[in-house]
Design an enzyme around this catalytic site. Sequence first.
Site, mmCIF file in Angstrom:
data_model
loop_
_atom_site.group_PDB
_atom_site.id
_atom_site.type_symbol
_atom_site.label_atom_id
_atom_site.label_comp_id
_atom_site.label_asym_id
_atom_site.label_seq_id
_atom_site.Cartn_x
_atom_site.Cartn_y
_atom_site.Cartn_z
ATOM 1 C CG ASP A 20 -2.065 1.027 1.066
ATOM 2 O OD1 ASP A 20 -2.361 1.407 -0.074
ATOM 3 O OD2 ASP A 20 -2.621 1.447 2.088
ATOM 4 C CB CYS A 62 -17.894 -5.393 -12.124
ATOM 5 S SG CYS A 62 -18.549 -3.801 -12.682
ATOM 6 C CB CYS A 107 -25.553 -4.384 -11.663
ATOM 7 S SG CYS A 107 -24.732 -3.942 -10.120
HETATM 8 S S1 SF4 Z 1 -22.182 -2.867 -7.938
HETATM 9 FE FE1 SF4 Z 1 -22.511 -3.510 -10.080
HETATM 10 S S2 SF4 Z 1 -21.563 -1.845 -11.309
HETATM 11 FE FE2 SF4 Z 1 -20.796 -1.625 -9.209
HETATM 12 S S3 SF4 Z 1 -18.851 -2.768 -9.158
HETATM 13 FE FE3 SF4 Z 1 -20.456 -4.193 -8.503
HETATM 14 S S4 SF4 Z 1 -21.133 -5.243 -10.379
HETATM 15 FE FE4 SF4 Z 1 -19.983 -3.415 -10.986
#
Ligand code: SF4
Length: 324
Positions: A125, A179, A182
């Site tokens: 870090d 990711c 969403c």
């Molecule tokens: S909440 Fe949804 S948009 Fe945010 S990092 Fe997680 S998968 Fe990705």
Amino acid sequence: MKESIRKTILEAGACAVGFAKAEEIEAQAIAVYHKWISDRHHAGMDYLARHAVLKVHPRNVLESAASVISIAFSYSPGTLRPPALPVISCYAYGEDYHEVIRRKLTPVITTFRERFGGDWKVCVDTAPLAERYWAMKCGIGRLGKNGSVIIDGYGSMCFLAEILTSCSITPDMPSEKVCDMCGACVSACPTNALNNDGTINSSRCLNYLTIEHRGEWTGEMTETMHTEVGKNCLYGCDICQTVCPHNHNIQPTGITEFFPSEKIMKLDAAAVADMTHEEFSAFFKGSAIKRAKYDGLLRNALNILRRPGNTDILLPIEKTGGGT
Ligand code: SF4
Ligand code: SF4
């Protein structure tokens, strides 16, 4: 050599290990970082602006570096503080990760030095390394819209660390995974701190405001900290991580040092507001919470306690007799 190194690091408690060639980071990553700095999204963390030049190449940290090993350690707690208590970020439930990870990796590199020769250096870090960039280059995760690196099966509640070495190790495939996109993190962030490019506007982020910011808050920061959600943060904020589907249904960490400590799980704002400097140092010895410093944590506690009608709370200057 590579698989033996990976196995040894996993046996030390890591949940993911990957390898990359130590070279200058890509121009686009440098450009994103420079824009983030020029937009002042690093807020008062001036050391991040100073680190911009150094972060360009791992050889600015270890002159002989030929390979970067990116390593993740899960701290997912399995249980959260009671909702009646103000928030303390999960990463601080257990022992200070800087100390724990260094303790785990130092004997590991001693072994590597004896077996393979060359230079080896552990970074946790504090070194000027682009940690998330190297995690992706080493192929250990996927990039979250909330700026985090998500490790498949372990989520984003993971500490990143690196070992730099002068030994040339065959790189792993870099990751370009992202990711689920969403958008839950962006919608759930109570302060609109998440930028569209996956970076964070620190001056709006409750992590920055309650951990890294020194002195009193001013202007927009004060407004943020006087909201209900700001007044519920004793040390950090995990909202954009806890709403993320990648963090649901995952195993809690098996690293005992990161297990939630009973005293941290019970700590309330009144107890912090009551601490002297000496009591603060003793209570948070070995805890990452000391990062906020005495004055910072006291400021956060008083912000929580000072609700309309509550006039019994001493100001820091009254409490410390004018000293800090
Ligand atoms: S909440 Fe949804 S948009 Fe945010 S990092 Fe997680 S998968 Fe990705
Ligand atoms: S830590 Fe909290 S304030 Fe900061 S970006 Fe995430 S949700 Fe927003």
